[in-house]
Write a protein that holds these residues in place. Structure first.
Motif, PDB file in Angstrom:
ATOM      1  N   ILE A 141      -9.837  -0.626   7.080  1.00  0.00           N
ATOM      2  CA  ILE A 141      -8.556  -0.119   6.594  1.00  0.00           C
ATOM      3  C   ILE A 141      -8.523  -0.131   5.082  1.00  0.00           C
ATOM      4  CG2 ILE A 141      -6.064  -0.516   6.531  1.00  0.00           C
ATOM      5  CD1 ILE A 141      -6.384  -1.835   9.318  1.00  0.00           C
ATOM      6  N   PHE A 142      -8.261   1.048   4.494  1.00  0.00           N
ATOM      7  CA  PHE A 142      -8.052   1.109   3.049  1.00  0.00           C
ATOM      8  C   PHE A 142      -6.581   0.973   2.721  1.00  0.00           C
ATOM      9  CE2 PHE A 142      -8.985   2.032  -1.248  1.00  0.00           C
ATOM     10  CZ  PHE A 142      -8.006   2.886  -1.721  1.00  0.00           C
ATOM     11  N   LYS A 143      -5.764   1.751   3.469  1.00  0.00           N
ATOM     12  CA  LYS A 143      -4.321   1.696   3.233  1.00  0.00           C
ATOM     13  C   LYS A 143      -3.578   2.126   4.490  1.00  0.00           C
ATOM     14  CE  LYS A 143      -0.661   3.313   0.137  1.00  0.00           C
ATOM     15  NZ  LYS A 143      -0.304   4.172  -1.000  1.00  0.00           N
ATOM     16  N   ILE A 144      -2.470   1.436   4.756  1.00  0.00           N
ATOM     17  CA  ILE A 144      -1.590   1.828   5.853  1.00  0.00           C
ATOM     18  C   ILE A 144      -0.331   2.446   5.271  1.00  0.00           C
ATOM     19  CG2 ILE A 144      -0.299   1.078   7.868  1.00  0.00           C
ATOM     20  CD1 ILE A 144      -2.225  -1.251   8.152  1.00  0.00           C
ATOM     21  N   ASN A 145      -0.016   3.638   5.694  1.00  0.00           N
ATOM     22  CA  ASN A 145       1.225   4.284   5.248  1.00  0.00           C
ATOM     23  C   ASN A 145       2.339   3.934   6.235  1.00  0.00           C
ATOM     24  OD1 ASN A 145      -0.168   5.241   3.051  1.00  0.00           O
ATOM     25  ND2 ASN A 145      -0.494   7.270   3.902  1.00  0.00           N
ATOM     26  N   THR A 146       2.906   4.923   6.875  1.00  0.00           N
ATOM     27  CA  THR A 146       4.008   4.669   7.794  1.00  0.00           C
ATOM     28  C   THR A 146       3.530   3.945   9.053  1.00  0.00           C
ATOM     29  OG1 THR A 146       5.120   6.659   7.018  1.00  0.00           O
ATOM     30  CG2 THR A 146       5.844   5.759   9.131  1.00  0.00           C
ATOM     31  N   MET A 147       4.337   2.990   9.490  1.00  0.00           N
ATOM     32  CA  MET A 147       4.138   2.345  10.788  1.00  0.00           C
ATOM     33  C   MET A 147       5.401   2.563  11.613  1.00  0.00           C
ATOM     34  SD  MET A 147       2.179  -1.203   9.768  1.00  0.00           S
ATOM     35  CE  MET A 147       1.359  -1.382  11.359  1.00  0.00           C
ATOM     36  N   VAL A 181      11.594   4.869  18.124  1.00  0.00           N
ATOM     37  CA  VAL A 181      12.568   3.780  18.045  1.00  0.00           C
ATOM     38  C   VAL A 181      12.878   3.458  16.587  1.00  0.00           C
ATOM     39  CG1 VAL A 181      13.013   1.366  18.584  1.00  0.00           C
ATOM     40  CG2 VAL A 181      11.789   2.810  20.235  1.00  0.00           C
ATOM     41  N   ALA A 182      11.833   3.240  15.807  1.00  0.00           N
ATOM     42  CA  ALA A 182      12.011   2.892  14.398  1.00  0.00           C
ATOM     43  C   ALA A 182      10.706   3.114  13.661  1.00  0.00           C
ATOM     44  CB  ALA A 182      12.441   1.431  14.252  1.00  0.00           C
ATOM     45  N   ARG A 183      10.797   3.369  12.362  1.00  0.00           N
ATOM     46  CA  ARG A 183       9.592   3.470  11.557  1.00  0.00           C
ATOM     47  C   ARG A 183       9.874   2.940  10.169  1.00  0.00           C
ATOM     48  NH1 ARG A 183       9.146   9.779  12.273  1.00  0.00           N
ATOM     49  NH2 ARG A 183      11.050  10.432  11.227  1.00  0.00           N
ATOM     50  N   ILE A 184       8.785   2.559   9.511  1.00  0.00           N
ATOM     51  CA  ILE A 184       8.914   1.932   8.202  1.00  0.00           C
ATOM     52  C   ILE A 184       7.809   2.437   7.293  1.00  0.00           C
ATOM     53  CG2 ILE A 184       7.591  -0.096   9.035  1.00  0.00           C
ATOM     54  CD1 ILE A 184       9.331  -1.799   7.122  1.00  0.00           C
ATOM     55  N   THR A 185       8.208   2.831   6.096  1.00  0.00           N
ATOM     56  CA  THR A 185       7.233   3.156   5.069  1.00  0.00           C
ATOM     57  C   THR A 185       7.133   1.947   4.144  1.00  0.00           C
ATOM     58  OG1 THR A 185       8.860   4.063   3.553  1.00  0.00           O
ATOM     59  CG2 THR A 185       7.944   5.564   5.211  1.00  0.00           C
ATOM     60  N   ASN A 186       6.623   2.129   2.959  1.00  0.00           N
ATOM     61  CA  ASN A 186       6.557   0.992   2.047  1.00  0.00           C
ATOM     62  C   ASN A 186       7.888   0.707   1.383  1.00  0.00           C
ATOM     63  OD1 ASN A 186       3.839  -0.018   2.220  1.00  0.00           O
ATOM     64  ND2 ASN A 186       3.186   1.925   1.343  1.00  0.00           N
ATOM     65  N   SER A 210      10.120  -4.384  10.492  1.00  0.00           N
ATOM     66  CA  SER A 210       9.647  -4.954   9.236  1.00  0.00           C
ATOM     67  C   SER A 210       8.125  -4.910   9.240  1.00  0.00           C
ATOM     68  CB  SER A 210      10.145  -6.389   9.066  1.00  0.00           C
ATOM     69  OG  SER A 210       9.662  -7.218  10.114  1.00  0.00           O
ATOM     70  N   ARG A 211       7.533  -5.232   8.092  1.00  0.00           N
ATOM     71  CA  ARG A 211       6.080  -5.241   8.017  1.00  0.00           C
ATOM     72  C   ARG A 211       5.617  -6.284   7.025  1.00  0.00           C
ATOM     73  NH1 ARG A 211       4.424   0.648   5.940  1.00  0.00           N
ATOM     74  NH2 ARG A 211       2.334  -0.277   5.712  1.00  0.00           N
ATOM     75  N   ASP A 212       4.412  -6.773   7.267  1.00  0.00           N
ATOM     76  CA  ASP A 212       3.740  -7.703   6.360  1.00  0.00           C
ATOM     77  C   ASP A 212       2.459  -7.011   5.946  1.00  0.00           C
ATOM     78  OD1 ASP A 212       2.212  -9.683   5.150  1.00  0.00           O
ATOM     79  OD2 ASP A 212       2.978 -11.268   6.447  1.00  0.00           O
ATOM     80  N   ASN A 213       2.441  -6.442   4.750  1.00  0.00           N
ATOM     81  CA  ASN A 213       1.280  -5.662   4.321  1.00  0.00           C
ATOM     82  C   ASN A 213       0.031  -6.529   4.166  1.00  0.00           C
ATOM     83  OD1 ASN A 213       2.687  -3.228   4.281  1.00  0.00           O
ATOM     84  ND2 ASN A 213       3.352  -3.518   2.166  1.00  0.00           N
ATOM     85  N   ALA A 251       3.092  -4.901  11.671  1.00  0.00           N
ATOM     86  CA  ALA A 251       4.486  -4.488  11.754  1.00  0.00           C
ATOM     87  C   ALA A 251       5.160  -5.274  12.865  1.00  0.00           C
ATOM     88  CB  ALA A 251       4.593  -2.990  12.031  1.00  0.00           C
ATOM     89  N   TYR A 252       6.452  -5.465  12.708  1.00  0.00           N
ATOM     90  CA  TYR A 252       7.233  -6.212  13.688  1.00  0.00           C
ATOM     91  C   TYR A 252       8.442  -5.389  14.107  1.00  0.00           C
ATOM     92  CZ  TYR A 252       4.559  -9.972  11.518  1.00  0.00           C
ATOM     93  OH  TYR A 252       3.542 -10.751  11.029  1.00  0.00           O
ATOM     94  N   LEU A 253       8.896  -5.642  15.312  1.00  0.00           N
ATOM     95  CA  LEU A 253      10.147  -5.058  15.773  1.00  0.00           C
ATOM     96  C   LEU A 253      10.960  -6.171  16.425  1.00  0.00           C
ATOM     97  CD1 LEU A 253      11.727  -2.362  15.962  1.00  0.00           C
ATOM     98  CD2 LEU A 253      10.883  -2.197  18.315  1.00  0.00           C
ATOM     99  N   GLN A 254      12.046  -6.538  15.779  1.00  0.00           N
ATOM    100  CA  GLN A 254      12.955  -7.536  16.346  1.00  0.00           C
ATOM    101  C   GLN A 254      13.969  -6.812  17.207  1.00  0.00           C
ATOM    102  OE1 GLN A 254      12.974 -11.028  15.940  1.00  0.00           O
ATOM    103  NE2 GLN A 254      14.553 -10.945  17.526  1.00  0.00           N
ATOM    104  N   LEU A 255      13.988  -7.146  18.490  1.00  0.00           N
ATOM    105  CA  LEU A 255      14.903  -6.520  19.432  1.00  0.00           C
ATOM    106  C   LEU A 255      15.989  -7.543  19.769  1.00  0.00           C
ATOM    107  CD1 LEU A 255      11.871  -5.439  19.967  1.00  0.00           C
ATOM    108  CD2 LEU A 255      12.799  -4.561  22.093  1.00  0.00           C
ATOM    109  N   SER A 256      17.241  -7.187  19.535  1.00  0.00           N
ATOM    110  CA  SER A 256      18.355  -8.077  19.824  1.00  0.00           C
ATOM    111  C   SER A 256      19.398  -7.327  20.647  1.00  0.00           C
ATOM    112  CB  SER A 256      18.979  -8.583  18.519  1.00  0.00           C
ATOM    113  OG  SER A 256      18.026  -9.236  17.717  1.00  0.00           O
ATOM    114  N   SER A 257      20.294  -8.095  21.256  1.00  0.00           N
ATOM    115  CA  SER A 257      21.357  -7.510  22.084  1.00  0.00           C
ATOM    116  C   SER A 257      20.780  -6.490  23.056  1.00  0.00           C
ATOM    117  CB  SER A 257      22.428  -6.862  21.195  1.00  0.00           C
ATOM    118  OG  SER A 257      22.982  -7.804  20.307  1.00  0.00           O
TER     119      SER A 257
END
Length: 121
Positions: free
Chosen positions: A28-34, A48-53, A69-72, A77-83
């Motif tokens: 991996i050189f770089k991750i863009n959108t997750m 459901v959801a997406r995240i850029t930088n 959220s993400r930890d570069n 990447a994480y997805l917190q599901l509530s309710s």
């Protein structure tokens, strides 16, 4: 070769919470959108959801309940599901737009194998 591996799915009661993780590994050189998608039985896969930088966006059906959220540093990447609601039951898939190895390589989209989330009492 790049791989995405999801984890964290399971069975949860309505109103409960889960945290999904998606870890990218390999050259991996770089991750863009997750992003996170889901597919319920008999239905099409939906975003459901997406995240850029520097931005996030969500499906209307999960706004205010799910958080991406993400930890570069960890390529994760994480997805917190509530309710959670029974209609959130689906296989959840992670995807990522990744440039492999070096800046000269093209960006490709990769998918994980999916993790089952079941919301039921």
């Amino acid at each position: 070769q790049v791989q995405l591996v999801e984890s964290g799915g399971g069975l949860v009661q309505p109103g409960g919470s889960l945290r999904l993780s998606c870890a990218a590994s390999g050259s991996i050189f770089k991750i863009n959108t997750m992003g996170w998608y889901r597919q319920a039985p008999g239905k099409q896969r939906e975003l459901v959801a997406r995240i850029t930088n520097n931005s996030t966006n969500y499906a209307d059906s999960v706004k205010g309940r799910f958080t991406i959220s993400r930890d570069n540093a960890k390529n994760t990447a994480y997805l917190q599901l509530s309710s959670l609601k029974p209609e959130d039951t689906a296989v959840y898939y992670c995807n990522a737009y990744i440039r492999g190895t070096s800046a000269a390589h093209p960006i490709r989209v990769y998918w994980g194998q999916g993790t089952q989330v079941t919301v039921s009492s």
